[in-house]
Design a protein around this motif. Structure first.
Motif, PDB file in Angstrom:
ATOM      1  N   THR A 186      -3.099   5.417   9.943  1.00  0.00           N
ATOM      2  CA  THR A 186      -2.827   4.108   9.350  1.00  0.00           C
ATOM      3  C   THR A 186      -3.814   3.755   8.244  1.00  0.00           C
ATOM      4  N   GLU A 187      -4.538   4.755   7.762  1.00  0.00           N
ATOM      5  CA  GLU A 187      -5.517   4.498   6.704  1.00  0.00           C
ATOM      6  C   GLU A 187      -4.815   4.044   5.429  1.00  0.00           C
ATOM      7  N   PRO A 188      -5.329   3.008   4.761  1.00  0.00           N
ATOM      8  CA  PRO A 188      -4.724   2.602   3.483  1.00  0.00           C
ATOM      9  C   PRO A 188      -5.006   3.655   2.408  1.00  0.00           C
ATOM     10  N   TYR A 189      -4.179   3.654   1.381  1.00  0.00           N
ATOM     11  CA  TYR A 189      -4.354   4.606   0.289  1.00  0.00           C
ATOM     12  C   TYR A 189      -5.409   4.077  -0.668  1.00  0.00           C
ATOM     13  N   GLU A 190      -6.430   4.876  -0.922  1.00  0.00           N
ATOM     14  CA  GLU A 190      -7.544   4.454  -1.776  1.00  0.00           C
ATOM     15  C   GLU A 190      -7.482   5.076  -3.165  1.00  0.00           C
ATOM     16  N   GLY A 191      -6.508   5.945  -3.419  1.00  0.00           N
ATOM     17  CA  GLY A 191      -6.442   6.656  -4.690  1.00  0.00           C
ATOM     18  C   GLY A 191      -5.904   5.806  -5.824  1.00  0.00           C
ATOM     19  N   ASP A 192      -5.847   6.416  -7.000  1.00  0.00           N
ATOM     20  CA  ASP A 192      -5.362   5.743  -8.197  1.00  0.00           C
ATOM     21  C   ASP A 192      -4.460   6.717  -8.957  1.00  0.00           C
ATOM     22  N   VAL A 193      -3.166   6.673  -8.690  1.00  0.00           N
ATOM     23  CA  VAL A 193      -2.210   7.583  -9.293  1.00  0.00           C
ATOM     24  C   VAL A 193      -1.368   6.791 -10.286  1.00  0.00           C
ATOM     25  N   ASP A 194      -1.128   7.356 -11.466  1.00  0.00           N
ATOM     26  CA  ASP A 194      -0.304   6.644 -12.437  1.00  0.00           C
ATOM     27  C   ASP A 194       0.965   7.405 -12.833  1.00  0.00           C
ATOM     28  N   HIS A 195       1.164   8.643 -12.306  1.00  0.00           N
ATOM     29  CA  HIS A 195       2.361   9.435 -12.558  1.00  0.00           C
ATOM     30  C   HIS A 195       2.838  10.062 -11.251  1.00  0.00           C
ATOM     31  N   VAL A 196       4.141  10.281 -11.142  1.00  0.00           N
ATOM     32  CA  VAL A 196       4.698  11.013 -10.008  1.00  0.00           C
ATOM     33  C   VAL A 196       5.446  12.228 -10.554  1.00  0.00           C
ATOM     34  N   PHE A 197       5.584  13.256  -9.713  1.00  0.00           N
ATOM     35  CA  PHE A 197       6.114  14.543 -10.152  1.00  0.00           C
ATOM     36  C   PHE A 197       7.523  14.770  -9.634  1.00  0.00           C
ATOM     37  N   LEU A 198       8.448  15.044 -10.544  1.00  0.00           N
ATOM     38  CA  LEU A 198       9.819  15.384 -10.176  1.00  0.00           C
ATOM     39  C   LEU A 198       9.813  16.801  -9.631  1.00  0.00           C
ATOM     40  N   SER A 199      10.003  16.926  -8.314  1.00  0.00           N
ATOM     41  CA  SER A 199       9.816  18.223  -7.660  1.00  0.00           C
ATOM     42  C   SER A 199      11.122  18.913  -7.270  1.00  0.00           C
ATOM     43  N   GLN A 200      12.240  18.188  -7.272  1.00  0.00           N
ATOM     44  CA  GLN A 200      13.466  18.805  -6.773  1.00  0.00           C
ATOM     45  C   GLN A 200      14.697  18.133  -7.383  1.00  0.00           C
ATOM     46  N   ILE A 201      15.670  18.958  -7.752  1.00  0.00           N
ATOM     47  CA  ILE A 201      16.963  18.468  -8.234  1.00  0.00           C
ATOM     48  C   ILE A 201      18.057  19.261  -7.528  1.00  0.00           C
TER      49      ILE A 201
ATOM     50  N   TYR B  35      17.782  13.654  -7.328  1.00  0.00           N
ATOM     51  CA  TYR B  35      16.493  13.937  -7.954  1.00  0.00           C
ATOM     52  C   TYR B  35      15.392  13.378  -7.064  1.00  0.00           C
ATOM     53  N   THR B  36      14.376  14.190  -6.764  1.00  0.00           N
ATOM     54  CA  THR B  36      13.296  13.753  -5.872  1.00  0.00           C
ATOM     55  C   THR B  36      11.947  13.872  -6.556  1.00  0.00           C
ATOM     56  N   TRP B  37      11.234  12.753  -6.623  1.00  0.00           N
ATOM     57  CA  TRP B  37       9.839  12.734  -7.027  1.00  0.00           C
ATOM     58  C   TRP B  37       9.061  12.680  -5.718  1.00  0.00           C
ATOM     59  N   GLY B  38       8.300  13.727  -5.430  1.00  0.00           N
ATOM     60  CA  GLY B  38       7.642  13.839  -4.131  1.00  0.00           C
ATOM     61  C   GLY B  38       6.557  12.802  -3.922  1.00  0.00           C
ATOM     62  N   ALA B  39       6.229  12.598  -2.668  1.00  0.00           N
ATOM     63  CA  ALA B  39       5.149  11.674  -2.312  1.00  0.00           C
ATOM     64  C   ALA B  39       3.811  12.239  -2.765  1.00  0.00           C
ATOM     65  N   TYR B  40       2.954  11.395  -3.261  1.00  0.00           N
ATOM     66  CA  TYR B  40       1.604  11.822  -3.635  1.00  0.00           C
ATOM     67  C   TYR B  40       0.608  11.539  -2.523  1.00  0.00           C
ATOM     68  N   HIS B  41       1.031  10.763  -1.510  1.00  0.00           N
ATOM     69  CA  HIS B  41       0.152  10.476  -0.370  1.00  0.00           C
ATOM     70  C   HIS B  41       1.012  10.365   0.884  1.00  0.00           C
ATOM     71  N   GLU B  42       0.764  11.245   1.838  1.00  0.00           N
ATOM     72  CA  GLU B  42       1.463  11.192   3.120  1.00  0.00           C
ATOM     73  C   GLU B  42       0.400  11.025   4.198  1.00  0.00           C
ATOM     74  N   PRO B  43       0.183   9.784   4.627  1.00  0.00           N
ATOM     75  CA  PRO B  43      -0.920   9.512   5.545  1.00  0.00           C
ATOM     76  C   PRO B  43      -0.706  10.121   6.927  1.00  0.00           C
ATOM     77  N   ALA B  44      -1.802  10.577   7.509  1.00  0.00           N
ATOM     78  CA  ALA B  44      -1.755  11.102   8.871  1.00  0.00           C
ATOM     79  C   ALA B  44      -1.879   9.970   9.882  1.00  0.00           C
TER      80      ALA B  44
ATOM     81  N   ASP C 262       0.837  -1.186   0.000  1.00  0.00           N
ATOM     82  CA  ASP C 262       0.000   0.000   0.000  1.00  0.00           C
ATOM     83  C   ASP C 262       0.878   1.244   0.000  1.00  0.00           C
ATOM     84  N   ALA C 263       0.521   2.234  -0.808  1.00  0.00           N
ATOM     85  CA  ALA C 263       1.309   3.464  -0.927  1.00  0.00           C
ATOM     86  C   ALA C 263       1.424   4.207   0.405  1.00  0.00           C
TER      87      ALA C 263
END
Length: 194
Positions: A101-116, A90-99, A42-43
């Motif tokens: 223990t909830e599982p991730y229910e989303g559907d992501v197919d790309h990640v974003f390069l946010s920092q170099i 090179y950092t591709w940031g997290a798309y889900h940072e849980p607060a 789980d993400a």
């Protein structure tokens, strides 16, 4: 066509040569099924990240490695010199940072390069840690097209660094979106287009 060999590790990070760490990078190699299991978790389980080392044919030591969270919910790729010193990160940031223990229910197919980050070091033929760099350049990107560049120049012990900052709007960040690959198809992270 160059085919790379991928090795998987429990936890990975650049360090000097060490008797219990292969290339100074990791202590425990993961079998492919264990790494594949971590990638499929789980993400929300970001603490269960693992390392990926890429070796080119004929290479005696890796020139890059990746720290990979489950389902690519946070990815860091670092390039290395012949001594294992980090040259770029090179950092591709997290798309889900849980607060919680909830599982991730989303559907992501790309990640974003946010920092170099690019680092400059003294001209020494040995491993150097990032804090020993002479300075760095950092580019930060946001999906809305805002970008910031920081150039840091260090002036020695107990002296403040010089920081030059530039900001940009309407930057085309379309190449910053990287498809989340199938397990084992890591080249997009080792060769970002930016």
């Amino acid at each position: 066509m160059v085919t790379h060999q991928y090795l998987y590790a429990d936890k990975i990070g650049a360090g000097p040569e060490h008797p219990t760490k292969r290339w100074g990078l990791f202590s425990k190699e993961l079998p492919i099924p264990q790494a594949e299991k971590r990638f499929a978790m789980d993400a929300a389980r970001r603490s269960d990240w693992f390392g990926i080392v890429r070796l080119a044919p004929g290479e005696e030591r890796p020139s890059a490695y990746v720290q990979m969270c489950p389902r690519a919910n946070g990815v860091v790729m670092q390039t290395l010199n012949a001594h294992g010193t980090v040259l770029a990160s090179y950092t591709w940031g997290a798309y889900h940072e849980p607060a919680g223990t909830e599982p991730y229910e989303g559907d992501v197919d790309h990640v974003f390069l946010s920092q170099i980050y690019w680092y400059a070091y003294p001209d020494e033929e040995k491993f150097l840690s990032r804090p020993s760099c002479l300075g760095n350049v950092c580019l930060q990107f946001h999906p809305d097209g805002h970008a910031k560049q920081e150039r840091v120049t260090k002036h020695g012990f107990n002296e403040p660094s010089t920081v030059e900052t530039r900001e940009f709007e309407n930057v085309d960040v379309s190449v910053n979106w990287t498809p989340i690959p199938a397990f084992g198809d890591w080249e997009a992270f080792f060769n970002p287009e930016v």
